[in-house]
Design a protein around this motif. Structure first.
Motif, PDB file in Angstrom:
ATOM      1  N   LEU A   1      59.432  15.308  27.651  1.00 16.06           N
ATOM      2  CA  LEU A   1      60.129  16.285  26.809  1.00 16.06           C
ATOM      3  C   LEU A   1      61.580  16.439  27.248  1.00 16.06           C
ATOM      4  O   LEU A   1      62.466  16.590  26.408  1.00 16.06           O
ATOM      5  CB  LEU A   1      59.400  17.631  26.811  1.00 16.06           C
ATOM      6  CG  LEU A   1      59.957  18.705  25.887  1.00 16.06           C
ATOM      7  CD1 LEU A   1      60.087  18.216  24.443  1.00 16.06           C
ATOM      8  CD2 LEU A   1      59.080  19.962  25.932  1.00 16.06           C
ATOM      9  N   GLN A   2      61.840  16.372  28.540  1.00 11.07           N
ATOM     10  CA  GLN A   2      63.229  16.434  29.012  1.00 11.07           C
ATOM     11  C   GLN A   2      64.054  15.315  28.386  1.00 11.07           C
ATOM     12  O   GLN A   2      65.152  15.567  27.864  1.00 11.07           O
ATOM     13  CB  GLN A   2      63.278  16.317  30.535  1.00 11.07           C
ATOM     14  CG  GLN A   2      62.737  17.537  31.256  1.00 11.07           C
ATOM     15  CD  GLN A   2      62.685  17.312  32.756  1.00 11.07           C
ATOM     16  OE1 GLN A   2      63.551  16.664  33.338  1.00 11.07           O
ATOM     17  NE2 GLN A   2      61.671  17.866  33.398  1.00 11.07           N
TER      18      GLN A   2
ATOM     19  N   GLN B   1      70.601  24.892  33.522  1.00  7.43           N
ATOM     20  CA  GLN B   1      70.306  25.543  34.792  1.00  7.43           C
ATOM     21  C   GLN B   1      69.037  24.949  35.365  1.00  7.43           C
ATOM     22  O   GLN B   1      68.263  24.316  34.656  1.00  7.43           O
ATOM     23  CB  GLN B   1      70.150  27.057  34.648  1.00  7.43           C
ATOM     24  CG  GLN B   1      68.878  27.496  33.944  1.00  7.43           C
ATOM     25  CD  GLN B   1      68.777  29.008  33.839  1.00  7.43           C
ATOM     26  OE1 GLN B   1      69.776  29.703  33.675  1.00  7.43           O
ATOM     27  NE2 GLN B   1      67.581  29.540  33.936  1.00  7.43           N
ATOM     28  N   ILE B   2      68.850  25.155  36.645  1.00  6.99           N
ATOM     29  CA  ILE B   2      67.604  24.772  37.324  1.00  6.99           C
ATOM     30  C   ILE B   2      67.110  26.030  38.008  1.00  6.99           C
ATOM     31  O   ILE B   2      67.858  26.712  38.698  1.00  6.99           O
ATOM     32  CB  ILE B   2      67.847  23.641  38.342  1.00  6.99           C
ATOM     33  CG1 ILE B   2      68.354  22.384  37.613  1.00  6.99           C
ATOM     34  CG2 ILE B   2      66.576  23.343  39.121  1.00  6.99           C
ATOM     35  CD1 ILE B   2      68.781  21.270  38.535  1.00  6.99           C
ATOM     36  N   SER B   3      65.856  26.369  37.791  1.00  3.11           N
ATOM     37  CA  SER B   3      65.299  27.607  38.357  1.00  3.11           C
ATOM     38  C   SER B   3      64.358  27.287  39.512  1.00  3.11           C
ATOM     39  O   SER B   3      63.660  26.285  39.501  1.00  3.11           O
ATOM     40  CB  SER B   3      64.500  28.363  37.289  1.00  3.11           C
ATOM     41  OG  SER B   3      65.343  28.717  36.220  1.00  3.11           O
TER      42      SER B   3
ATOM     43  N   LEU C   1      61.388  24.262  30.755  1.00  2.00           N
ATOM     44  CA  LEU C   1      60.378  23.215  30.854  1.00  2.00           C
ATOM     45  C   LEU C   1      59.839  23.111  32.264  1.00  2.00           C
ATOM     46  O   LEU C   1      60.548  23.380  33.221  1.00  2.00           O
ATOM     47  CB  LEU C   1      60.971  21.848  30.502  1.00  2.00           C
ATOM     48  CG  LEU C   1      61.701  21.674  29.187  1.00  2.00           C
ATOM     49  CD1 LEU C   1      62.182  20.246  29.062  1.00  2.00           C
ATOM     50  CD2 LEU C   1      60.816  22.031  28.027  1.00  2.00           C
ATOM     51  N   SER C   2      58.620  22.653  32.350  1.00  6.16           N
ATOM     52  CA  SER C   2      58.073  22.278  33.644  1.00  6.16           C
ATOM     53  C   SER C   2      58.880  21.088  34.150  1.00  6.16           C
ATOM     54  O   SER C   2      59.181  20.171  33.392  1.00  6.16           O
ATOM     55  CB  SER C   2      56.600  21.884  33.486  1.00  6.16           C
ATOM     56  OG  SER C   2      56.163  21.212  34.637  1.00  6.16           O
TER      57      SER C   2
ATOM     58  N   ILE D   1      54.442  26.709  32.449  1.00  2.00           N
ATOM     59  CA  ILE D   1      55.302  27.508  33.312  1.00  2.00           C
ATOM     60  C   ILE D   1      54.987  28.997  33.169  1.00  2.00           C
ATOM     61  O   ILE D   1      55.506  29.804  33.903  1.00  2.00           O
ATOM     62  CB  ILE D   1      56.800  27.252  33.030  1.00  2.00           C
ATOM     63  CG1 ILE D   1      57.161  27.567  31.589  1.00  2.00           C
ATOM     64  CG2 ILE D   1      57.177  25.838  33.392  1.00  2.00           C
ATOM     65  CD1 ILE D   1      58.641  27.517  31.294  1.00  2.00           C
ATOM     66  N   SER D   2      54.103  29.344  32.232  1.00  2.00           N
ATOM     67  CA  SER D   2      53.861  30.756  31.967  1.00  2.00           C
ATOM     68  C   SER D   2      52.565  31.294  32.559  1.00  2.00           C
ATOM     69  O   SER D   2      52.371  32.501  32.590  1.00  2.00           O
ATOM     70  CB  SER D   2      53.872  31.012  30.456  1.00  2.00           C
ATOM     71  OG  SER D   2      52.835  30.280  29.832  1.00  2.00           O
TER      72      SER D   2
END
Length: 142
Positions: A121-122, A134-136, A114-115, A29-30
């Motif tokens: 991982l979730q 939250q969801i971005s 997280l992606s 994500i970075s």
């Protein structure tokens, strides 16, 4: 398991490991493109994190974990060592407390970004007691 603090141990071996770890990521994500080794080395040497560790197990470097100044946690483990994620998070949670809350700047709790593709991982984080907070969304083009 051993945790090597990055700002105390910036060696060529550690820089090379972190670069290989970055290149091995399946979910990111970075960044969109992998930086050059020189760019990556500069980033590591000037890291913007509050705390950053390389994770070692039985003399093998297996991943890294950091706390950012906003209390976000970043974790990156080589695939075959993902089973150690609960232990790595436990180390961080037991050794460090979140930095003090600052309204609209810093969360009062640790959190992970997280992606959305990283379902494994979730699911693991939910099993460890983490909750979706939250969801971005981002707009890729204008």
């Amino acid at each position: 398991m051993k945790f090597i603090e990055i700002n105390n141990e910036i060696t060529k071996k550690n820089l090379e490991f972190l670069y290989e770890l970055l290149k091995a990521r399946k979910h990111s994500i970075s960044h969109i493109e992998i930086p050059s080794f020189a760019e990556h080395s500069s980033f590591v040497e000037n890291h913007p994190y509050y705390k950053w560790f390389i994770v070692e197990n039985q003399s093998s470097l297996i991943g890294s974990i950091y706390i950012h100044n906003d209390n976000s946690i970043g974790i990156d483990m080589l695939d075959q060592f993902e089973i150690f994620i609960p232990d790595v998070l436990k180390f961080l949670e037991q050794k460090y407390k979140p930095l003090p809350y600052i309204k609209s700047v810093r969360s009062k709790n640790f959190f992970l970004n997280l992606s959305p593709q990283n379902k494994k991982l979730q699911d693991l984080l939910i099993s460890l007691g983490y909750e979706i907070s939250q969801i971005s969304f981002e707009k890729k083009s204008f």
